[in-house]
Design a protein around this motif. Structure first.
Motif, PDB file in Angstrom:
ATOM      1  N   SER A  95       0.877  -1.305   0.047  1.00  0.00           N
ATOM      2  CA  SER A  95      -0.041  -0.167  -0.007  1.00  0.00           C
ATOM      3  C   SER A  95       0.860   1.152   0.017  1.00  0.00           C
ATOM      4  O   SER A  95       0.501   2.243  -0.598  1.00  0.00           O
ATOM      5  N   HIS A  96       2.103   1.166   0.755  1.00  0.00           N
ATOM      6  CA  HIS A  96       2.894   2.397   0.881  1.00  0.00           C
ATOM      7  C   HIS A  96       4.381   1.642   1.361  1.00  0.00           C
ATOM      8  O   HIS A  96       4.153   0.612   1.773  1.00  0.00           O
ATOM      9  N   HIS A  97       5.073   2.354   1.643  1.00  0.00           N
ATOM     10  CA  HIS A  97       6.637   1.673   1.651  1.00  0.00           C
ATOM     11  C   HIS A  97       6.833   1.542   3.389  1.00  0.00           C
ATOM     12  O   HIS A  97       7.721   0.932   3.742  1.00  0.00           O
ATOM     13  N   HIS A  98       5.842   2.324   4.266  1.00  0.00           N
ATOM     14  CA  HIS A  98       6.352   2.158   5.672  1.00  0.00           C
ATOM     15  C   HIS A  98       6.349   0.666   6.397  1.00  0.00           C
ATOM     16  O   HIS A  98       5.459  -0.155   5.854  1.00  0.00           O
ATOM     17  N   ALA A  99       7.643   0.541   6.861  1.00  0.00           N
ATOM     18  CA  ALA A  99       7.917  -0.675   7.535  1.00  0.00           C
ATOM     19  C   ALA A  99       6.884  -1.201   8.549  1.00  0.00           C
ATOM     20  O   ALA A  99       6.670  -2.533   8.826  1.00  0.00           O
ATOM     21  N   ASP A 100       5.861  -0.331   9.251  1.00  0.00           N
ATOM     22  CA  ASP A 100       5.000  -1.167  10.050  1.00  0.00           C
ATOM     23  C   ASP A 100       3.866  -1.807   9.190  1.00  0.00           C
ATOM     24  O   ASP A 100       3.046  -2.583   9.692  1.00  0.00           O
ATOM     25  N   HIS A 101       3.626  -1.578   7.872  1.00  0.00           N
ATOM     26  CA  HIS A 101       2.574  -2.256   7.206  1.00  0.00           C
ATOM     27  C   HIS A 101       3.403  -3.221   6.163  1.00  0.00           C
ATOM     28  O   HIS A 101       2.743  -4.057   5.612  1.00  0.00           O
ATOM     29  N   GLY A 102       4.614  -3.126   6.017  1.00  0.00           N
ATOM     30  CA  GLY A 102       5.340  -3.992   4.837  1.00  0.00           C
ATOM     31  C   GLY A 102       6.477  -4.947   5.559  1.00  0.00           C
ATOM     32  O   GLY A 102       7.075  -5.696   4.853  1.00  0.00           O
ATOM     33  N   ASN A 160      -0.336  11.873   0.308  1.00  0.00           N
ATOM     34  CA  ASN A 160      -1.407  12.155   1.593  1.00  0.00           C
ATOM     35  C   ASN A 160      -0.612  11.646   2.970  1.00  0.00           C
ATOM     36  O   ASN A 160       0.489  12.173   3.369  1.00  0.00           O
ATOM     37  N   HIS A 161      -0.790  10.740   3.438  1.00  0.00           N
ATOM     38  CA  HIS A 161      -0.069  10.068   4.715  1.00  0.00           C
ATOM     39  C   HIS A 161       1.173   9.710   4.435  1.00  0.00           C
ATOM     40  O   HIS A 161       2.316  10.236   5.060  1.00  0.00           O
ATOM     41  N   SER A 162       1.672   9.104   3.326  1.00  0.00           N
ATOM     42  CA  SER A 162       3.015   9.270   2.831  1.00  0.00           C
ATOM     43  C   SER A 162       3.137   9.570   1.161  1.00  0.00           C
ATOM     44  O   SER A 162       2.105   9.895   0.829  1.00  0.00           O
ATOM     45  N   ILE A 179      -4.864   2.766   3.325  1.00  0.00           N
ATOM     46  CA  ILE A 179      -4.196   2.688   4.518  1.00  0.00           C
ATOM     47  C   ILE A 179      -3.776   3.933   5.271  1.00  0.00           C
ATOM     48  O   ILE A 179      -3.303   4.915   4.504  1.00  0.00           O
ATOM     49  N   ASP A 180      -4.015   3.957   6.798  1.00  0.00           N
ATOM     50  CA  ASP A 180      -3.528   4.802   7.437  1.00  0.00           C
ATOM     51  C   ASP A 180      -3.871   6.529   7.184  1.00  0.00           C
ATOM     52  O   ASP A 180      -3.271   7.313   7.564  1.00  0.00           O
ATOM     53  N   VAL A 181      -4.999   6.495   6.595  1.00  0.00           N
ATOM     54  CA  VAL A 181      -5.922   7.925   6.732  1.00  0.00           C
ATOM     55  C   VAL A 181      -6.987   7.860   7.703  1.00  0.00           C
ATOM     56  O   VAL A 181      -7.250   8.756   8.649  1.00  0.00           O
TER      57      VAL A 181
HETATM   58 ZN   LIG Z   1       2.185   4.452   7.021  1.00  0.00          ZN
END
Ligand SMILES: [Zn+2]
Length: 323
Positions: A95-102, A160-162, A179-181
């Motif tokens: 969904s995006h690059h953030h480690a907490d989701h990937g 947006n968020h990222s 995710i994350d909005v």
């Molecule tokens: Zn995130």
């Protein structure tokens, strides 16, 4: 807020969490897997969410939060066995690059095709985290992922968020994953869910609402979101924006700068704290009991501060022009 020396178990007396904000009970391994629609499923540990689509040619996984970790595999195996379909994971979509989701993505290394936005690729190359393999199938604006007769529409509508957060639409499953909005039933955490682009974050829910869907996978907490959840979130953000505008206009900065003398930054802090306090207090009061954790004041306070700064710096004006 806890004061220094307060033990972790000695929390303030927060308002009860509305039952409607909570998801289903977790199993012994600490996860819940539920059908979203037909062969689309979501997995949660109560705080994070992942999703997967079973097809005749393999399973497509969407996000791999490390907190769910190996339970994603268990959930896929459980559902595939129950339905007599392959449990072979063939694709993983970020969904995006953030480690907490990937950060559990590398658990699927093997014959998996990695899919993500081109900015996700750039950021993952930058971050160099072996836990998050770099996507090889990338796109700029839109990409249709077709696997085993199933169709998923990926789209990027701006930061947006990222910078790289995408909309994942399942047109044949009446579902949007974004995710994350919006946090279904809960307030955003610090700084609009730790968002990088404030105007982009504020505008994103309207873009999500423009898609046709009945189920919304928001990435956090235990349950799926509804259109009503997105509307309540939009109202919360709109209320913060209106309140921040009112407070910016109402609080006279001059006395704070006068009192601070040559410590200009002390004046800035006192003024902006006063604006934030005036803007955030009615929001916290209005949403306590409506959105879970609305009475954790630092969340609404920092979100209000971020929106107030965006009103000054993005929307403008930041102040009067010197005559
Ligand atoms: Zn995130």
């Amino acid at each position: 807020m806890t004061s220094p020396g307060t033990g972790a178990t000695d929390l303030p007396d927060y308002a009860p969490i509305p039952r409607s904000a909570l998801g289903p009970a977790l199993n012994e391994q600490g996860y819940y897997v539920g059908r979203v629609e037909r062969n689309l499923y979501y997995v949660t540990d109560g705080v994070y969410q992942s999703a997967f689509l079973t097809t005749r040619d393999g399973v497509v996984v969407f996000d791999a939060p490390p907190s769910i970790g190996h339970n994603i595999r268990r959930a896929v195996d459980e559902i595939a066995a129950a339905n007599g379909v392959t449990n072979q994971v063939t694709h993983l979509v970020y969904s995006h690059h953030h480690a907490d989701h990937g950060g559990a993505a590398s658990l699927f290394e093997g014959d998996v095709v990695w899919v993500g936005h081109e900015e996700t690729r750039r950021l993952l190359l930058r971050d160099g985290d072996p836990a998050r393999p770099v996507p090889e199938v990338t796109f700029a604006d839109r990409y249709t992922l077709e696997v085993g007769g199933e169709r998923v529409e990926l789209a990027w509508h701006g930061p947006n968020h990222s910078p790289d957060n995408i909309y994942i639409h399942f047109p044949d499953h009446d579902t949007l994953m974004f995710i994350d909005v919006v946090n279904a039933g809960w307030v955003p955490i610090y700084n609009l869910n730790l968002s990088e682009d404030v105007p982009g974050y504020m505008a994103a829910p309207a873009i999500a609402q423009d898609y046709p869907w009945r189920h919304f996978i928001c990435g956090h907490l235990g349950r799926l979101a509804t259109r009503e959840d997105v509307s309540v979130h939009q109202q919360y953000i709109a209320d913060v924006e209106a309140s921040a505008k009112e407070a910016l206009a109402a609080v006279n900065p001059v006395p704070y700068y006068m009192a601070a003398g040559e410590n200009f930054w002390a004046g800035v802090k006192a003024h902006l704290d006063a604006v934030t306090e005036r803007a955030a207090a009615p929001i916290t009061a209005k949403y306590t009991g409506v959105l879970a954790a609305a009475d954790i004041e630092i969340f609404t306070w920092t979100t209000t501060f971020a929106i107030m700064q965006s009103l000054r710096l993005d929307s403008g004006p930041s102040g009067p022009v010197h005559p």
